[in-house]
Scaffold this motif. Structure first.
Motif, PDB file in Angstrom:
ATOM      1  N   THR A  10      -4.483   2.033  -5.684  1.00 18.90           N
ATOM      2  CA  THR A  10      -4.194   3.305  -6.341  1.00 18.90           C
ATOM      3  C   THR A  10      -2.778   3.321  -6.906  1.00 18.90           C
ATOM      4  O   THR A  10      -2.547   3.762  -8.043  1.00 18.90           O
ATOM      5  CB  THR A  10      -4.395   4.470  -5.363  1.00 18.90           C
ATOM      6  N   SER A  11      -1.818   2.841  -6.138  1.00 19.72           N
ATOM      7  CA  SER A  11      -0.434   2.813  -6.608  1.00 19.72           C
ATOM      8  C   SER A  11      -0.281   1.957  -7.860  1.00 19.72           C
ATOM      9  O   SER A  11       0.411   2.336  -8.814  1.00 19.72           O
ATOM     10  CB  SER A  11       0.493   2.284  -5.506  1.00 19.72           C
ATOM     11  N   GLU A  12      -0.950   0.795  -7.869  1.00 18.67           N
ATOM     12  CA  GLU A  12      -0.843  -0.096  -9.030  1.00 18.67           C
ATOM     13  C   GLU A  12      -1.489   0.522 -10.262  1.00 18.67           C
ATOM     14  O   GLU A  12      -0.974   0.365 -11.385  1.00 18.67           O
ATOM     15  CB  GLU A  12      -1.479  -1.454  -8.716  1.00 18.67           C
ATOM     16  N   LEU A  13      -2.599   1.237 -10.091  1.00 18.03           N
ATOM     17  CA  LEU A  13      -3.211   1.886 -11.248  1.00 18.03           C
ATOM     18  C   LEU A  13      -2.329   3.010 -11.785  1.00 18.03           C
ATOM     19  O   LEU A  13      -2.199   3.178 -13.002  1.00 18.03           O
ATOM     20  CB  LEU A  13      -4.599   2.417 -10.893  1.00 18.03           C
ATOM     21  N   VAL A  14      -1.677   3.759 -10.910  1.00 17.68           N
ATOM     22  CA  VAL A  14      -0.730   4.788 -11.369  1.00 17.68           C
ATOM     23  C   VAL A  14       0.397   4.135 -12.180  1.00 17.68           C
ATOM     24  O   VAL A  14       0.758   4.618 -13.265  1.00 17.68           O
ATOM     25  CB  VAL A  14      -0.156   5.582 -10.179  1.00 17.68           C
ATOM     26  N   ARG A  15       0.951   3.036 -11.675  1.00 12.71           N
ATOM     27  CA  ARG A  15       2.012   2.334 -12.407  1.00 12.71           C
ATOM     28  C   ARG A  15       1.511   1.859 -13.768  1.00 12.71           C
ATOM     29  O   ARG A  15       2.238   1.956 -14.781  1.00 12.71           O
ATOM     30  CB  ARG A  15       2.529   1.148 -11.584  1.00 12.71           C
ATOM     31  N   TRP A  16       0.312   1.324 -13.809  1.00 13.70           N
ATOM     32  CA  TRP A  16      -0.263   0.833 -15.065  1.00 13.70           C
ATOM     33  C   TRP A  16      -0.359   1.968 -16.089  1.00 13.70           C
ATOM     34  O   TRP A  16       0.030   1.810 -17.250  1.00 13.70           O
ATOM     35  CB  TRP A  16      -1.647   0.241 -14.783  1.00 13.70           C
TER      36      TRP A  16
END
Length: 307
Positions: free
Chosen positions: A249-255
């Motif tokens: 989830t964190s990586e998708l938010v960053r993306w």
């Protein structure tokens, strides 16, 4: 751009800083083959040790730490007429003490595969049931940081044994480069697999594969990203399962924020109501959870990325 035909003569049961088998350049494609998780080739002959043997690594010219490696799976298809699976659901997927009635048995179930019809079934345990093939690659990745070589039993930021049924033909995957040349490995082909790989296998089989590669210079990501025609997705790999959810989830938010220009409030609101999750591996030392969002929603918001 060049196309390479590569015939492997050895394999690795770890993903690491091993000697490259072939140098390729961004824009190139490679056609090669993989063996199954027990080291059996297209003839069913055992040619290497078991444990998800990998074909590779492939050295990508110009790839350096801090870049992003890009691979597209152009072809993933079984190359023999049978595969095999485990017999029982893994104990960690069932209640503690759940009685299955199985005795310890290391012999797998054999599944006939009809390559022309694109189907498989298990005549003894599932009589009359024919399932459509959905070929996917269970384990792939690039060399992890700090010169490590990590068993193909597990997964992390570099990829690895994620066993996600969405890694199929036509998908593009983005991985963080940590070693010169990236050093890309792949293997562990499945003719079909349920979510979670809960019996410890898909229908394990050898593959013919074609992939193409690219490179995004000076672009650093944290976890495996991917896209298909419909979704952006991120794989988080860890144990326990809630940590996978956190990473993905964190990586998708960053993306969404860094590459699509969404504000924090927009990204959080979008995922809050529209996020989807898929389960990858829940059998191996590290579990996999995939967090994804439909591209059509980003198009409605007018969000675009520059690569």
């Amino acid at each position: 751009m060049a196309h390479h035909e590569f015939t492997p003569d050895h394999y690795h049961t770890s993903i690491g800083w091993h000697e490259p088998v072939l140098d390729i350049a961004p824009g190139d494609s490679v056609s090669t083959s993989t063996v199954d998780a027990r080291g059996q080739d297209r003839r069913g002959e055992k040619v290497t040790e078991r444990g998800n043997p990998m074909t590779g690594p492939f050295y990508v010219k110009g790839a350096e730490a801090g870049d992003t490696f890009v691979v597209r799976f152009d072809k993933l298809y079984p190359n023999r007429d049978w595969g095999w699976t485990g017999k029982r659901i893994a104990p960690n997927v069932l209640d503690p003490g759940f009685a299955t009635g199985f005795q310890p048995d290391d012999e797998p179930l054999r599944w006939p595969v009809d390559l022309q019809a694109g189907t498989t079934g298990q005549p003894d345990t599932l009589p009359g049931l024919q399932l459509p093939l959905c070929p996917m690659v269970g384990c792939f990745g690039v060399a992890p940081p700090r010169g490590q070589a990590i068993s193909t039993a597990t997964s992390s930021t570099y990829g690895g044994n994620m066993d996600y049924r969405g890694f199929v033909e036509g998908v593009t995957v983005y991985l963080p480069v940590e070693a010169p040349g990236a050093l890309f490995f792949l293997g562990d082909g499945h003719a079909i697999q349920g979510e979670g790989e809960i019996v410890g296998t898909g229908v394990e089989i050898s593959f013919d594969v074609t992939f193409s590669v690219d490179l995004i210079k000076d672009k650093q990501i944290g976890w495996p990203r991917a896209e298909n025609e419909r979704h952006l997705l991120v794989a988080g790999n860890a144990r326990p399962l809630d940590q996978c959810v956190e990473h993905a989830t964190s990586e998708l938010v960053r993306w969404l924020e860094e590459d699509y220009g969404l504000s924090a409030q927009t990204a959080h609101s979008l995922l809050g109501q529209c996020v989807e999750y898929d389960m990858g591996n829940v059998f191996d030392p590290a579990y996999t959870m995939v967090c994804k969002i439909e591209k059509a929603l980003l198009e409605q918001l007018g969000a675009k990325r520059d690569y």
